[in-house]
Scaffold this motif. Structure first.
Motif, mmCIF file in Angstrom:
data_model
loop_
_atom_site.group_PDB
_atom_site.id
_atom_site.type_symbol
_atom_site.label_atom_id
_atom_site.label_comp_id
_atom_site.label_asym_id
_atom_site.label_seq_id
_atom_site.Cartn_x
_atom_site.Cartn_y
_atom_site.Cartn_z
ATOM 1 N N ASP A 1 13.210 22.553 -8.586
ATOM 2 C CA ASP A 1 13.396 23.934 -8.164
ATOM 3 C C ASP A 1 12.023 24.611 -8.175
ATOM 4 O O ASP A 1 11.460 24.874 -9.253
ATOM 5 C CB ASP A 1 14.359 24.625 -9.125
ATOM 6 N N VAL A 2 11.474 24.900 -7.006
ATOM 7 C CA VAL A 2 10.115 25.449 -6.949
ATOM 8 C C VAL A 2 10.058 26.873 -7.487
ATOM 9 O O VAL A 2 9.005 27.322 -7.955
ATOM 10 C CB VAL A 2 9.543 25.372 -5.517
ATOM 11 N N ALA B 1 6.751 18.026 -15.089
ATOM 12 C CA ALA B 1 8.113 17.787 -14.607
ATOM 13 C C ALA B 1 8.591 18.929 -13.721
ATOM 14 O O ALA B 1 9.315 18.718 -12.738
ATOM 15 C CB ALA B 1 9.057 17.598 -15.794
ATOM 16 N N ALA B 2 8.178 20.147 -14.040
ATOM 17 C CA ALA B 2 8.621 21.309 -13.271
ATOM 18 C C ALA B 2 8.157 21.259 -11.821
ATOM 19 O O ALA B 2 8.821 21.810 -10.934
ATOM 20 C CB ALA B 2 8.117 22.595 -13.934
ATOM 21 N N VAL B 3 7.019 20.599 -11.560
ATOM 22 C CA VAL B 3 6.495 20.525 -10.192
ATOM 23 C C VAL B 3 6.760 19.165 -9.550
ATOM 24 O O VAL B 3 6.188 18.840 -8.515
ATOM 25 C CB VAL B 3 4.985 20.862 -10.151
ATOM 26 N N GLY B 4 7.616 18.362 -10.179
ATOM 27 C CA GLY B 4 8.017 17.105 -9.571
ATOM 28 C C GLY B 4 7.145 15.920 -9.892
ATOM 29 O O GLY B 4 7.315 14.843 -9.306
ATOM 30 N N GLY C 1 5.342 21.609 -6.173
ATOM 31 C CA GLY C 1 6.760 21.283 -6.180
ATOM 32 C C GLY C 1 7.293 21.017 -4.782
ATOM 33 O O GLY C 1 8.116 20.106 -4.570
ATOM 34 N N THR C 2 6.832 21.789 -3.805
ATOM 35 C CA THR C 2 7.265 21.588 -2.423
ATOM 36 C C THR C 2 6.770 20.253 -1.887
ATOM 37 O O THR C 2 7.496 19.528 -1.192
ATOM 38 C CB THR C 2 6.766 22.743 -1.539
ATOM 39 N N LEU C 3 5.525 19.881 -2.210
ATOM 40 C CA LEU C 3 4.996 18.581 -1.820
ATOM 41 C C LEU C 3 5.823 17.458 -2.444
ATOM 42 O O LEU C 3 6.193 16.487 -1.766
ATOM 43 C CB LEU C 3 3.530 18.455 -2.234
ATOM 44 N N GLU D 1 7.439 27.992 -10.868
ATOM 45 C CA GLU D 1 6.495 29.101 -11.013
ATOM 46 C C GLU D 1 6.643 29.799 -12.354
ATOM 47 O O GLU D 1 5.685 30.388 -12.859
ATOM 48 C CB GLU D 1 6.692 30.103 -9.872
ATOM 49 N N LYS D 2 7.835 29.751 -12.935
ATOM 50 C CA LYS D 2 8.062 30.386 -14.231
ATOM 51 C C LYS D 2 7.672 29.467 -15.383
ATOM 52 O O LYS D 2 7.259 29.936 -16.445
ATOM 53 C CB LYS D 2 9.533 30.786 -14.358
#
Length: 625
Positions: A420-421, A200-203, A132-134, A425-426
């Protein structure tokens, strides 16, 4: 946007919205942007009414270089957009002349980025927070450009154990052929929804799935279990459900590999296969799943590096064939979504087309986005030169960029491309996702043969030898069997067991009450000789040596289900279509009768001598019901 992205990102996010409402035209070099074109002269359709004006305004603001950049999908090395290891920096520098992923975006302003794991080299995907940060960092770089256009960030997460990028804690769904064995569009939809939700959660906003190929060739070395099966109607139903499921999960979809890669005996990663289907066969076998995907609103269709002379007698691969991409896909199938090439660095492309030719020919054929062009500077400048020279018209360029921008708008990327990183994680590997994966997988395991009535096993304690292919596979399966009160010995043999290894395993079997042996493509044959490969022959020898001990032997084909063709002496055979942890747990549950096997073969199992079917499509045994 959070402070960790800095002021630059905050300003860029504002500029995305400002671009869509502003009437000011930025200063650009003369001739870079078409001037004075009426709205009716721009590409697009009336059904794009809500977006058309915004897209045209953006096209008017874009330079030629910015438009060409949108055509490319690149890989970047490293786990962070702005800070990478010296080794990763060196790889980026070798490919692009810059050090970091963000600098790649700054230099080329590409339309998309594709993530890979460490097996290919880019090593982009480690854990949800890192991914997600990447993604956020890459999007920050994209929307900080003169024209703030967010990225399509894609990956290959097909499900199953063959083509995947995200690993644990990501949920491992059972894969296409397993879903074909389950015969459940509801399961296919939920499987895709879970995968899409986690991506989608990790972009990752675009998944290069579902596979729409109809696998009618048991010797297919590249598709196999990646396909739902051999029946076009079954494949079509599952593919349509997956398109809908991925959309519900929040990602764009990519049906692949057009016009069909299911009847090939050559892997297009290494060579150029030829599909010999007639036009009638194409209509009956290959096209129905793509039609179903189009009807369901698939966002993108990926090309195949295959020759199809019944449509294009020139022998050009589909990726570079105007009769296939424009004539068949655009005009006959009336498809107006995005067309993306399969990777242009694969042997099916590079064996015929130099780096300065492949991207130009693919674009001229009808592709909108060019994936992994080798020698990026060469490819980028070749397309740029082709447009400047008039070989490719400006209108043709605008058609593709229009489709790319339209997809990005439809997927909401201009509204907010960031994730939202903490939430990622959740979401990734959530308990309900894992539970659903196991339930779905339990519907897929197929009991093909149970002649000796060995299955289901009783709960009585026994000595069990777990052997065959796969270090993780045999240990995971052994642990699962041991949890049922059995005493387990695990002896992994590799894909090509030596005679010494076979002798050792046979000696172990003498002290066992039951043998469970896993095979991995033990029916593979050489394209040149038609005989079993060395690996297949060695696995066949292992199974036959174990059968000769007189001990009860359970054989499980862990990938393609065709292994029983060469192991007809085995009285007990199951097909799992993959070797995820959930598939190994499902196999164990079936062995002990905790789950009634309900999977049905989604392909025909042929006899090894070619004399007909050994087990027909739809075959599958159950313990009851």
């Amino acid at each position: 946007m959070r402070d960790r992205f800095g002021l630059r990102v905050c300003v860029a996010v504002v500029s995305v919205g400002a671009l869509l409402s502003s009437t000011a035209v930025p200063s650009v070099a003369a001739g870079e942007v078409p001037i004075g074109a009426a709205d009716r002269d721009w590409p697009g359709h009336s059904d794009d009414a809500t977006l058309r004006g915004k897209i045209i305004k953006m096209l008017r603001h874009m330079t030629l270089q910015e438009k060409v950049g949108q055509l490319f999908v690149v890989e970047v090395y490293g786990q962070d957009a702005n800070s990478v290891s010296p080794a990763m920096a060196a790889r980026n520098r070798a490919l692009y002349g810059v050090d970091t992923p963000a600098q790649v975006i700054d230099k080329y302003k590409p339309g998309g980025v594709i993530y890979f794991d460490s097996r290919r080299g880019p090593d982009n995907v480690r854990n949800p927070r890192q991914i997600g940060t990447l993604s956020n960092g890459l999007q920050a770089a994209a929307v900080s450009q003169r024209q703030p256009i967010p990225l399509l960030i894609s990956t290959d997460q097909e499900g199953g154990a063959v083509v995947f990028r995200l690993v644990a804690p990501a949920t491992a769904m059972p894969g296409n052929m397993a879903l074909g064995a389950a015969r459940s569009t509801a399961d296919a939809h939920r499987s895709a929804e879970v995968i899409g939700t986690e991506l989608a959660a990790v972009g990752i906003n675009q998944n290069y799935a579902p596979v729409a190929d109809v696998n009618v060739n048991p010797a297919n070395p590249v598709i196999g279990v990646r396909s739902v099966g051999e029946d076009p109607a079954l494949v079509s139903g599952i593919v349509a459900a997956q398109v809908d499921g991925y959309h519900d999960g929040g990602v764009a979809t990519v049906a692949k590999h057009f016009p069909g890669h299911g009847d090939t005996a050559v892997d297009s990663h290494f060579g150029l296969p030829e599909v010999t289907h007639t036009r009638e066969q194409i209509e009956a076998i290959d096209l129905p799943p793509f039609r179903a995907a189009i009807d369901e609103g698939v966002d993108t269709i990926m090309t195949a590096h295959v020759v199809l002379r019944s449509v294009d007698p020139s022998g050009a691969p589909a990726t570079m064939s105007e009769p296939i991409l424009t004539g068949l896909l655009r005009e006959e199938l009336d498809y107006d979504g995005l067309i993306v090439t399969d990777a242009l660095d694969m042997g099916g492309a590079t064996s015929t087309y130099p780096p300065n030719v492949a991207p130009v020919e693919a674009f001229k054929a009808g592709a909108d986005q060019l994936v992994l062009a080798p020698q990026m500077d060469v490819a980028y400048n070749a397309v740029l030169d082709a447009i400047r020279s008039g070989e490719i018209s400006m209108r043709r360029l605008d058609e593709s960029v229009y489709r790319i921008l339209r997809l990005k708008m439809k997927r909401g990327l201009f509204d907010d491309p960031f994730v939202d990183v903490d939430l990622a994680e959740k979401v990734v590997g959530a308990p309900d996702h894992l539970a659903d994966a196991q339930v779905i997988t339990d519907h897929t395991t197929t009991l093909v043969k149970n002649d000796a009535g060995v299955l289901p096993l009783s709960d009585d304690p026994r000595n069990v030898l777990v052997t065959g292919w796969g270090v993780t596979t045999t240990s995971t399966l052994g642990n699962a069997i041991g949890q049922r009160g059995q005493t387990v010995t695990v002896r992994e043999t590799g894909t090509t067991p030596s005679q010494a290894t076979i002798n050792q395993v046979v000696a172990e079997a003498a002290n066992s009450d039951l043998v469970v042996v896993s095979t991995m493509n033990a029916a593979s044959v050489s394209v040149t000789t038609g005989l079993p490969t060395a690996s297949a022959a060695a696995q066949q020898a292992l199974v036959k040596a174990l059968l000769a001990t007189g001990k009860p032997v359970v054989v499980s084909g862990m990938r393609n289900p065709y292994d029983i063709s060469y192991l007809t002496e085995a009285p007990t055979y199951l097909a799992t279509y993959g070797y995820t942890a959930a598939q190994l747990e499902s196999l164990t549950r079936v062995l002990f009768g905790e789950v009634n096997p309900v999977g049905k073969l989604p392909v025909t199992i042929p006899r090894a001598d070619g004399s007909g079917a050994l087990y027909p499509f739809g075959h599958g045994l159950s313990y009851h019901g």
